[in-house]
Design a protein around this motif. Structure first.
Motif, PDB file in Angstrom:
ATOM      1  N   SER A   1       0.808  -1.221   0.000  1.00  0.00           N
ATOM      2  CA  SER A   1       0.000   0.000   0.000  1.00  0.00           C
ATOM      3  C   SER A   1       0.841   1.271   0.000  1.00  0.00           C
ATOM      4  N   ALA A   2       2.168   1.135   0.075  1.00  0.00           N
ATOM      5  CA  ALA A   2       3.038   2.317   0.109  1.00  0.00           C
ATOM      6  C   ALA A   2       2.837   3.241  -1.086  1.00  0.00           C
ATOM      7  N   PRO A   3       2.628   2.713  -2.311  1.00  0.00           N
ATOM      8  CA  PRO A   3       2.425   3.627  -3.452  1.00  0.00           C
ATOM      9  C   PRO A   3       1.222   4.552  -3.297  1.00  0.00           C
ATOM     10  N   LEU A   4       0.245   4.144  -2.483  1.00  0.00           N
ATOM     11  CA  LEU A   4      -0.945   4.968  -2.314  1.00  0.00           C
ATOM     12  C   LEU A   4      -0.646   6.245  -1.533  1.00  0.00           C
ATOM     13  N   ALA A   5       0.472   6.253  -0.799  1.00  0.00           N
ATOM     14  CA  ALA A   5       0.824   7.419   0.016  1.00  0.00           C
ATOM     15  C   ALA A   5       1.789   8.359  -0.694  1.00  0.00           C
ATOM     16  N   ARG A   6       2.140   8.055  -1.932  1.00  0.00           N
ATOM     17  CA  ARG A   6       3.066   8.924  -2.646  1.00  0.00           C
ATOM     18  C   ARG A   6       2.432  10.279  -2.930  1.00  0.00           C
ATOM     19  N   PRO A   7       3.229  11.345  -2.957  1.00  0.00           N
ATOM     20  CA  PRO A   7       2.680  12.663  -3.308  1.00  0.00           C
ATOM     21  C   PRO A   7       2.095  12.646  -4.718  1.00  0.00           C
ATOM     22  N   THR A   8       1.123  13.504  -4.930  1.00  0.00           N
ATOM     23  CA  THR A   8       0.511  13.601  -6.250  1.00  0.00           C
ATOM     24  C   THR A   8       1.531  14.089  -7.273  1.00  0.00           C
ATOM     25  N   ALA A   9       1.552  13.442  -8.412  1.00  0.00           N
ATOM     26  CA  ALA A   9       2.502  13.817  -9.452  1.00  0.00           C
ATOM     27  C   ALA A   9       2.195  15.222  -9.969  1.00  0.00           C
ATOM     28  N   SER A  10       3.231  15.902 -10.431  1.00  0.00           N
ATOM     29  CA  SER A  10       3.039  17.229 -11.000  1.00  0.00           C
ATOM     30  C   SER A  10       2.176  17.121 -12.257  1.00  0.00           C
ATOM     31  N   GLY A  11       1.403  18.143 -12.504  1.00  0.00           N
ATOM     32  CA  GLY A  11       0.515  18.128 -13.656  1.00  0.00           C
ATOM     33  C   GLY A  11      -0.798  17.423 -13.425  1.00  0.00           C
ATOM     34  N   ALA A  12      -1.072  17.075 -12.164  1.00  0.00           N
ATOM     35  CA  ALA A  12      -2.321  16.380 -11.865  1.00  0.00           C
ATOM     36  C   ALA A  12      -3.516  17.314 -12.046  1.00  0.00           C
ATOM     37  N   LEU A  13      -4.613  16.760 -12.510  1.00  0.00           N
ATOM     38  CA  LEU A  13      -5.868  17.498 -12.588  1.00  0.00           C
ATOM     39  C   LEU A  13      -6.438  17.638 -11.185  1.00  0.00           C
ATOM     40  N   ARG A  14      -6.889  18.831 -10.823  1.00  0.00           N
ATOM     41  CA  ARG A  14      -7.428  19.078  -9.491  1.00  0.00           C
ATOM     42  C   ARG A  14      -8.944  19.225  -9.568  1.00  0.00           C
ATOM     43  N   VAL A  15      -9.621  18.391  -8.786  1.00  0.00           N
ATOM     44  CA  VAL A  15     -11.081  18.405  -8.766  1.00  0.00           C
ATOM     45  C   VAL A  15     -11.545  18.422  -7.315  1.00  0.00           C
ATOM     46  N   GLU A  16     -12.464  19.300  -7.009  1.00  0.00           N
ATOM     47  CA  GLU A  16     -13.056  19.369  -5.672  1.00  0.00           C
ATOM     48  C   GLU A  16     -14.447  18.746  -5.716  1.00  0.00           C
ATOM     49  N   VAL A  17     -14.682  17.778  -4.837  1.00  0.00           N
ATOM     50  CA  VAL A  17     -15.975  17.105  -4.788  1.00  0.00           C
ATOM     51  C   VAL A  17     -16.570  17.308  -3.398  1.00  0.00           C
ATOM     52  N   THR A  18     -17.782  17.838  -3.357  1.00  0.00           N
ATOM     53  CA  THR A  18     -18.471  18.081  -2.094  1.00  0.00           C
ATOM     54  C   THR A  18     -19.686  17.172  -2.006  1.00  0.00           C
ATOM     55  N   GLY A  19     -19.798  16.452  -0.909  1.00  0.00           N
ATOM     56  CA  GLY A  19     -20.963  15.610  -0.681  1.00  0.00           C
ATOM     57  C   GLY A  19     -22.119  16.452  -0.162  1.00  0.00           C
ATOM     58  N   GLU A  20     -23.193  16.519  -0.928  1.00  0.00           N
ATOM     59  CA  GLU A  20     -24.389  17.257  -0.532  1.00  0.00           C
ATOM     60  C   GLU A  20     -25.464  16.248  -0.115  1.00  0.00           C
ATOM     61  N   LEU A  21     -26.655  16.753   0.195  1.00  0.00           N
ATOM     62  CA  LEU A  21     -27.781  15.879   0.544  1.00  0.00           C
ATOM     63  C   LEU A  21     -28.762  15.866  -0.624  1.00  0.00           C
ATOM     64  N   TRP A  22     -28.828  14.879  -1.523  1.00  0.00           N
ATOM     65  CA  TRP A  22     -27.966  13.723  -1.628  1.00  0.00           C
ATOM     66  C   TRP A  22     -27.463  13.691  -3.053  1.00  0.00           C
ATOM     67  N   TRP A  23     -26.454  14.459  -3.322  1.00  0.00           N
ATOM     68  CA  TRP A  23     -25.862  14.556  -4.650  1.00  0.00           C
ATOM     69  C   TRP A  23     -24.426  15.024  -4.480  1.00  0.00           C
ATOM     70  N   TRP A  24     -23.711  15.169  -5.612  1.00  0.00           N
ATOM     71  CA  TRP A  24     -22.290  15.489  -5.577  1.00  0.00           C
ATOM     72  C   TRP A  24     -22.023  16.782  -6.338  1.00  0.00           C
ATOM     73  N   ARG A  25     -21.461  17.759  -5.659  1.00  0.00           N
ATOM     74  CA  ARG A  25     -21.058  19.007  -6.293  1.00  0.00           C
ATOM     75  C   ARG A  25     -19.611  18.838  -6.762  1.00  0.00           C
ATOM     76  N   VAL A  26     -19.353  19.099  -8.047  1.00  0.00           N
ATOM     77  CA  VAL A  26     -18.036  18.856  -8.645  1.00  0.00           C
ATOM     78  C   VAL A  26     -17.493  20.167  -9.199  1.00  0.00           C
ATOM     79  N   ARG A  27     -16.303  20.547  -8.749  1.00  0.00           N
ATOM     80  CA  ARG A  27     -15.662  21.771  -9.226  1.00  0.00           C
ATOM     81  C   ARG A  27     -14.267  21.442  -9.740  1.00  0.00           C
ATOM     82  N   TYR A  28     -13.934  22.002 -10.870  1.00  0.00           N
ATOM     83  CA  TYR A  28     -12.592  21.853 -11.458  1.00  0.00           C
ATOM     84  C   TYR A  28     -11.777  23.086 -11.082  1.00  0.00           C
TER      85      TYR A  28
END
Length: 328
Positions: A99-126
């Motif tokens: 499981s060590a690879p799962l803790a690696r820092p995010t690679a440069s150039g990664a796409l950033r997405v913010e996901v907020t859990g609402e009641l009861w749907w998902w708000r997605v922001r780029y």
């Protein structure tokens, strides 16, 4: 070989090559180590269980000589102390290494997405590199295949859990705390996700889709989504837009390019391009849009959307048609 099922998002991406929502079909670098760990622990547990059952069977049904041998100190110490310590330690060391690879820092150039859990749907922001919001959508997360994605997970209400098993493990969305999940889809496909933490009445109907697209296709999608909503092209669509604005739907919803700038509900700027409605509860078309507007509680009891029974049949058709026309 099992044939791949048809894509749940027609014309959005190629069909996924295996189960639409299955932790046993890994299609990303974050899901692969978890699947390997799962199988190792299952096999290891099965072998240990089989050994314990065999010893228990000998102790109960075996010849007297064998039962007497099991009562000796070396069997008790070896089987009851040494064996569990050695096996469990080996499994622990293996799990930590795998499981060590799962803790690696995010690679440069990664796409950033913010996901907020609402009641009861998902708000997605780029999010762009400066932290500004590029666009907002809901319940569908489009990503470029082969490119790392960093998801910032948050909630402003109750605890949710973000889980798209084909691509990554589950991670809680805790009010007042930001969690980050890294994933990469190894190829284009459509993958279903689900809230994995009971969050209230419609927890079971709080799903979403991750659409992994080729890089060029994703770039086009992102550019299209940043455009304002199209202008009505017929009298019926113009009537639908007027009804939407006149009935103050814009207090809760945003439709970029109009006076609607609400932030409580999902952004509807390009709602017609989404394949599902109400967090993957029903297919998105004019009929389900009309049903959702007139009485959402029949579709999703407990949803925060109020019923609008003030429209005549013609008005309801016009409003649903205008919403369905909102696509790049």
């Amino acid at each position: 070989m099992t044939a791949a099922p048809p894509s749940p998002l027609p014309n959005a991406a190629p069909p996924v090559r295996a189960g639409v929502q299955s932790a046993l079909q890994a299609h990303g670098e974050s899901a692969a180590p978890l699947l390997e760990i799962t199988w190792v622990l299952i096999v290891g547990g099965a072998v240990i269980f089989a050994g314990v059952v065999a010893v228990a069977a000998i102790a109960v049904f075996g010849p007297t000589r064998m039962r007497g041998a099991l009562a000796q100190r070396r069997w008790i110490v070896g089987g009851g102390i040494v064996f569990p310590i050695v096996v469990l330690t080996a499994l622990l060391v293996y799990t930590l290494q795998a499981s060590a690879p799962l803790a690696r820092p995010t690679a440069s150039g990664a796409l950033r997405v913010e996901v907020t859990g609402e009641l009861w749907w998902w708000r997605v922001r780029y999010i762009d590199d400066s932290g500004a919001v590029l666009l907002e959508t809901a319940n569908e997360i489009h990503i470029p295949a082969g490119r790392p994605v960093e998801l910032t997970l948050k909630s402003d209400n109750v605890i949710h859990s973000f889980w798209v098993p084909n691509l990554a493990g589950k991670l809680d969305m805790v009010p007042g705390h930001l969690n980050r999940l890294r994933l990469t889809a190894d190829a284009p496909g459509v993958f279903r996700g689900q809230c994995a933490e009971y969050c209230g009445a419609q927890h079971a109907r709080m799903a979403f889709y991750v659409v992994a697209q080729p890089a060029a296709e994703f770039a086009r999608w992102l550019a299209d989504q940043r455009r304002p909503a199209p202008n009505p092209t017929s009298p019926e669509l113009a009537l639908g837009q007027r009804l939407f604005l006149a009935n103050r739907c814009g207090l809760c919803h945003t439709v970029r390019g109009t006076a609607a700038e609400g932030r409580l509900g999902p952004d509807l700027t390009h709602v017609g391009a989404r394949a599902w409605l109400a967090a993957a509860t029903v297919p998105n078309n004019e009929g389900t849009l009309a049903g959702w507007i007139s009485d959402p509680q029949q579709i999703k009891p407990g949803a925060r959307m109020p019923a609008y029974r003030v429209f005549s049949p013609d008005e309801l058709r016009a409003l649903a048609a205008w919403l369905a026309s909102l696509r790049p």
